[in-house]
Design an enzyme around this catalytic site. Structure first.
Site, short mmCIF file in Angstrom:
data_model
loop_
_atom_site.label_atom_id
_atom_site.label_comp_id
_atom_site.label_asym_id
_atom_site.label_seq_id
_atom_site.Cartn_x
_atom_site.Cartn_y
_atom_site.Cartn_z
N SER A 117 0.82 -1.21 0.00
CA SER A 117 0.00 0.00 0.00
C SER A 117 0.84 1.25 0.00
CB SER A 117 -0.83 0.08 1.28
OG SER A 117 -1.64 -1.00 1.43
N HIS A 138 -0.80 -2.58 -7.22
CA HIS A 138 -1.58 -2.20 -6.04
C HIS A 138 -3.07 -2.25 -6.32
CE1 HIS A 138 -2.67 1.12 -2.90
NE2 HIS A 138 -2.82 -0.10 -2.40
N GLU A 150 -3.09 0.43 -9.24
CA GLU A 150 -1.97 1.35 -9.43
C GLU A 150 -0.76 0.49 -9.81
OE1 GLU A 150 -2.63 5.20 -6.51
OE2 GLU A 150 -1.76 3.43 -5.60
N ASN A 188 -3.46 6.32 -1.66
CA ASN A 188 -3.33 6.33 -0.20
C ASN A 188 -2.78 7.64 0.33
OD1 ASN A 188 -4.51 3.92 0.30
ND2 ASN A 188 -2.61 2.75 0.06
C1 LIG Z 1 -5.54 0.64 1.67
C2 LIG Z 1 -5.13 0.54 0.28
O1 LIG Z 1 -3.97 0.28 -0.01
C3 LIG Z 1 -6.03 0.84 -0.84
C4 LIG Z 1 -7.49 0.55 -0.63
O2 LIG Z 1 -7.96 -0.52 -0.93
S1 LIG Z 1 -8.37 1.77 0.08
C5 LIG Z 1 -10.00 1.16 0.10
C6 LIG Z 1 -10.69 1.33 -1.24
N1 LIG Z 1 -12.05 0.90 -1.13
C7 LIG Z 1 -13.07 1.71 -0.97
O3 LIG Z 1 -12.91 2.93 -0.97
C8 LIG Z 1 -14.39 1.05 -0.76
C9 LIG Z 1 -15.48 2.03 -0.49
N2 LIG Z 1 -16.75 1.32 -0.29
C10 LIG Z 1 -17.48 0.83 -1.32
O4 LIG Z 1 -17.16 1.02 -2.49
C11 LIG Z 1 -18.73 0.08 -0.95
O5 LIG Z 1 -19.14 0.50 0.33
C12 LIG Z 1 -18.53 -1.48 -0.95
C13 LIG Z 1 -18.25 -1.95 -2.38
C14 LIG Z 1 -17.42 -1.91 -0.03
C15 LIG Z 1 -19.80 -2.12 -0.44
O6 LIG Z 1 -20.85 -1.67 -1.21
P1 LIG Z 1 -22.34 -1.54 -0.63
O7 LIG Z 1 -23.22 -1.17 -1.77
O8 LIG Z 1 -22.31 -0.68 0.57
O9 LIG Z 1 -22.64 -2.96 -0.04
P2 LIG Z 1 -23.14 -4.27 -0.76
O10 LIG Z 1 -24.48 -4.06 -1.40
O11 LIG Z 1 -23.04 -5.30 0.31
O12 LIG Z 1 -22.06 -4.56 -1.85
C16 LIG Z 1 -22.11 -4.09 -3.20
C17 LIG Z 1 -21.53 -5.15 -4.09
O13 LIG Z 1 -20.16 -5.40 -3.72
C18 LIG Z 1 -19.99 -6.79 -3.42
N3 LIG Z 1 -19.02 -6.92 -2.32
C19 LIG Z 1 -19.00 -6.19 -1.18
N4 LIG Z 1 -17.96 -6.58 -0.42
C20 LIG Z 1 -17.33 -7.58 -1.10
C21 LIG Z 1 -16.19 -8.39 -0.85
N5 LIG Z 1 -15.47 -8.24 0.28
N6 LIG Z 1 -15.83 -9.30 -1.77
C22 LIG Z 1 -16.52 -9.46 -2.90
N7 LIG Z 1 -17.61 -8.71 -3.21
C23 LIG Z 1 -18.01 -7.79 -2.32
C24 LIG Z 1 -21.35 -7.28 -3.01
O14 LIG Z 1 -21.47 -8.65 -3.23
C25 LIG Z 1 -22.25 -6.49 -3.92
O15 LIG Z 1 -22.26 -7.06 -5.21
P3 LIG Z 1 -23.64 -7.32 -5.98
O16 LIG Z 1 -24.49 -6.13 -5.75
O17 LIG Z 1 -23.21 -7.45 -7.39
O18 LIG Z 1 -24.16 -8.55 -5.38
N1 LIG Z 2 -6.41 -3.87 3.41
C1 LIG Z 2 -6.45 -3.11 2.32
O1 LIG Z 2 -7.44 -2.40 2.10
C2 LIG Z 2 -5.31 -3.12 1.37
C3 LIG Z 2 -4.12 -3.71 1.72
N2 LIG Z 2 -3.08 -3.71 0.82
C4 LIG Z 2 -1.83 -4.35 1.17
O2 LIG Z 2 -1.98 -5.75 0.99
C5 LIG Z 2 -1.21 -6.46 1.95
C6 LIG Z 2 -2.10 -7.42 2.70
O3 LIG Z 2 -3.13 -6.70 3.35
P1 LIG Z 2 -4.45 -7.43 3.88
O4 LIG Z 2 -4.83 -8.52 2.96
O5 LIG Z 2 -5.41 -6.36 4.18
O6 LIG Z 2 -3.92 -8.06 5.25
P2 LIG Z 2 -4.51 -9.30 6.07
O7 LIG Z 2 -4.05 -9.09 7.47
O8 LIG Z 2 -5.96 -9.48 5.78
O9 LIG Z 2 -3.74 -10.56 5.43
C7 LIG Z 2 -2.37 -10.73 5.44
C8 LIG Z 2 -2.11 -12.21 5.28
O10 LIG Z 2 -0.71 -12.40 5.04
C9 LIG Z 2 -0.31 -13.54 5.77
N3 LIG Z 2 1.13 -13.47 5.99
C10 LIG Z 2 1.81 -12.76 6.93
N4 LIG Z 2 3.13 -12.99 6.81
C11 LIG Z 2 3.29 -13.85 5.78
C12 LIG Z 2 4.40 -14.47 5.18
N5 LIG Z 2 5.63 -14.23 5.63
N6 LIG Z 2 4.21 -15.32 4.13
C13 LIG Z 2 2.95 -15.56 3.68
N7 LIG Z 2 1.86 -15.00 4.21
C14 LIG Z 2 2.01 -14.16 5.25
C15 LIG Z 2 -1.12 -13.48 7.05
O11 LIG Z 2 -1.17 -14.73 7.69
C16 LIG Z 2 -2.48 -13.03 6.52
O12 LIG Z 2 -3.30 -14.11 6.14
C17 LIG Z 2 -0.50 -5.39 2.80
O13 LIG Z 2 0.77 -5.13 2.27
C18 LIG Z 2 -1.41 -4.20 2.63
O14 LIG Z 2 -0.75 -2.98 2.84
C19 LIG Z 2 -3.19 -3.19 -0.44
C20 LIG Z 2 -4.37 -2.63 -0.85
C21 LIG Z 2 -5.52 -2.51 0.05
#
Ligand SMILES: CC(=O)CC(=O)SCCNC(=O)CCNC(=O)[C@H](O)C(C)(C)COP(=O)(O)OP(=O)(O)OC[C@H]1O[C@@H](n2cnc3c(N)ncnc32)[C@H](O)[C@@H]1OP(=O)(O)O
Ligand SMILES: NC(=O)C1=CN([C@@H]2O[C@H](COP(=O)(O)OP(=O)(O)OC[C@H]3O[C@@H](n4cnc5c(N)ncnc54)[C@H](O)[C@@H]3O)[C@@H](O)[C@H]2O)C=CC1
Length: 279
Positions: A117, A138, A150, A188
């Site tokens: 991330s 990403h 990304e 991010n």
């Molecule tokens: C941290 C990083 O490095 C980067 C990141 O990822 S940052 C996070 C980026 N993500 C976001 O910003 C997500 C923002 N949230 C959303 O877009 C929406 O709230 C959400 C898609 C998560 C849920 O949507 P919602 O309309 O509130 O709920 P819900 O109706 O249950 O879900 C919508 C659809 O997504 C699907 N879905 C939700 N969660 C799911 C999951 N974990 N896996 C698979 N499908 C999923 C549902 O099945 C549903 O699909 P259908 O309508 O086709 O059946």
């Molecule tokens: N959570 C998010 O929304 C996002 C996360 N990421 C990145 O993806 C990566 C995973 O994040 P998540 O799936 O959310 O975490 P998570 O905590 O759900 O899963 C991580 C998994 O990796 C496993 N693991 C730890 N050490 C390991 C090793 N040495 N070898 C093999 N497996 C190992 C753990 O047992 C666990 O099942 C991180 O680098 C995170 O920054 C990227 C995009 C979005």
């Protein structure tokens, strides 16, 4: 390219494995314990079942997709992979160890990608003897739903590897966007300070958690509020990204102490059943 190995079967790894198998690739799903791989696969099966129930996928297609998975708890299995996508925890020390091992196990042609991330791709690549074949891929959470990848080049990433990953992202149904190697990349760098700011607002007692989220849902048309989004991402991951931004870009990215406190308490969000909200 035929076989993709995914390291880490958590929420991201399982999602990446699902979209790769749906696109027709053989997938080796790896984690440190077989139970974790099994849990990842169960989540994938649940998602596929929902698609079958909704008439978007046939039962035969579901069976074919599930048949493409192989479970793994050994990095030696990477010897069979054309591409490895690492999605283990957001810690440089762990990613470094994984990439060093993968480099020694994988054939020369294998591309090593990380779903990090925020960590520098160039630094991950530098532990290997093939920095030209290391790249950031990403994905976004939840992977089966979110359309963005990304694609991040390290300093030495070759054009051939970049083009392969860009093409693969499209095959997985995603839109690739090229981003330079910088703390937090693009998404991010914008999203995490917003979540951190919501935690500062909570910390200062300005509004209740559900009201902070309501404001951003109704007032900024976000699909979920910033605190619920933090809980979805995982507060350990949010803190890890925030620390990288703070270290790389300065004091305005300092994580709120309340975020750190939640992580210390094990309130990591959805994955532990409790974060800012209870699940
Ligand atoms: C941290 C990083 O490095 C980067 C990141 O990822 S940052 C996070 C980026 N993500 C976001 O910003 C997500 C923002 N949230 C959303 O877009 C929406 O709230 C959400 C898609 C998560 C849920 O949507 P919602 O309309 O509130 O709920 P819900 O109706 O249950 O879900 C919508 C659809 O997504 C699907 N879905 C939700 N969660 C799911 C999951 N974990 N896996 C698979 N499908 C999923 C549902 O099945 C549903 O699909 P259908 O309508 O086709 O059946
Ligand atoms: N959570 C998010 O929304 C996002 C996360 N990421 C990145 O993806 C990566 C995973 O994040 P998540 O799936 O959310 O975490 P998570 O905590 O759900 O899963 C991580 C998994 O990796 C496993 N693991 C730890 N050490 C390991 C090793 N040495 N070898 C093999 N497996 C190992 C753990 O047992 C666990 O099942 C991180 O680098 C995170 O920054 C990227 C995009 C979005």
């Amino acid at each position: 390219m035929k076989t993709i190995m995914v390291i880490g079967a958590g929420q991201m790894g399982a999602g990446i494995a699902q979209v790769a198998a749906q696109a027709g690739y053989d997938v080796i799903l790896n984690d440190i314990k077989e139970d974790f791989v099994t849990r990842g696969l169960q989540g994938i099966e649940k998602n596929l079942n929902r698609s079958v129930e909704k008439g978007r996928m046939s039962a035969e297609d579901k069976a074919a997709i599930l048949g493409r998975f192989r479970k793994s708890t050994s990095y030696q299995d990477a010897a069979d992979a054309d591409l490895v996508i690492e999605a283990a925890v957001e810690k440089m020390s762990i990613k470094g160890e994984i990439f060093k091992t993968l480099d020694s196990v994988c054939p020369e042609h294998t591309i090593l990608a990380t779903n990090t991330s925020s960590l520098p791709i160039t630094q991950v690549a530098a532990v290997t003897k093939r920095p030209d074949r290391v790249i950031g891929m990403h994905f976004f959470n939840p992977v089966p739903v979110m359309k963005l990848v990304e694609v991040i080049r390290g300093l030495e990433t070759s054009d051939e590897v970049y083009n392969t990953i860009e093409k693969l992202s499209r095959e997985l149904g995603k839109t690739p966007v090229e981003v330079k190697d910088a703390p937090g990349f693009v998404a991010n760098r914008i999203l995490i300070p917003m979540i951190n700011e919501a935690v500062w607002i909570l910390n200062e007692g300005i509004a209740k958690p559900e009201d902070i989220d309501e404001v951003m849902k109704l007032g900024a048309n976000q699909p979920m509020g910033p605190l619920a989004l933090g809980d979805l991402i995982g507060l350990d991951t949010v803190l890890a990204i925030c620390n990288v931004l703070h270290e790389g870009l300065g004091d305005k990215y300092r994580p709120c102490p309340l975020l750190r406190k939640y992580v210390d308490a094990g309130r990591l969000g959805r994955k532990t059943g409790r974060g800012f909200f209870t699940y």
